[in-house]
Design an enzyme around this catalytic site. Sequence first.
Site, PDB file in Angstrom:
ATOM      1  CB  CYS A  39      -1.577   8.080 -18.289  1.00  0.00           C
ATOM      2  SG  CYS A  39       0.147   8.611 -18.451  1.00  0.00           S
ATOM      3  CD  GLU A  72      -2.851   1.131   2.409  1.00  0.00           C
ATOM      4  OE1 GLU A  72      -3.677   2.044   2.541  1.00  0.00           O
ATOM      5  OE2 GLU A  72      -2.733   0.197   3.212  1.00  0.00           O
ATOM      6  CD  GLU A 124       0.717   4.771 -17.931  1.00  0.00           C
ATOM      7  OE1 GLU A 124       0.178   4.723 -16.811  1.00  0.00           O
ATOM      8  OE2 GLU A 124       1.797   5.367 -18.151  1.00  0.00           O
TER       9      GLU A 124
END
Length: 256
Positions: free
Chosen positions: A166, A99, A135
């Site tokens: 993105c 996390e 990306e």
Amino acid sequence: MADRKSSSGVGSRQTVKRKERAENEAKKEEKPKEGVKPPKEGEKAEVNGKKEPVENGEAGVENGANGEKPEPMELPPFEIITGDRIDPFFYKFQFKNVEYSSGRNKTFLCYLVDPGSDGLLRGYLEDEHAGAHAEEAFFQQVLPNYDPACKYTITWYMSSSPCAACAGKLAEILKARKNVRLAIFSARLFDWEEPEIQAGLKALAAAGCKLRMMKPLDFTYTWDTFVENDEEPFTPWEDCQENYEYYQDKLADILQ
């Protein structure tokens, strides 16, 4: 695709330095200090209710010796790195579905492309600090010659989900190219609590993109397919399944 750009002495030294930085970050996250709350993706650590600086281009001390704020460190401008196989240490560090994300300031994108002809394309992209994100670079470097007559089935396995910018660009590409089918499986959610991130993921899903978090079986598959593993089997880290379930619940809440 070309191999990792490390054939020269300079490239090799850069690879060693990057690995040393990642190793140092990996050691820091093994045992969090007492009273330290691990930050979520993109956040700073919290100690006794106070935010602490982290090592993403910031100084390690809030104020200098003379009470002046130290100058931020400048990160070197690297280009997009491409290749067929990822170093196993980088994979285990960058794809770990924790996390908190100290030191994970880049994106690894493993891709499979079925263009309907000419065979399957496979490889990975890695973005470094400056320039285009992985990306966007995918459509510039892997699919620069888009053919409207072909049907593209694209699968990405990403170390972190797309940022808001993105996600917006990908949604526009999918709207404009109806013959492209994109599925994105992410190890972690990037800044998932931010409204603009949530809006970007919703827009991406609405444009037809399949979004899901990486399961333990996905980590095994990417390890076998995209990593220089020397036939060593993948061993899931502690809480791999639990962290997948945590992130998948968060993603489901965002997309509902």
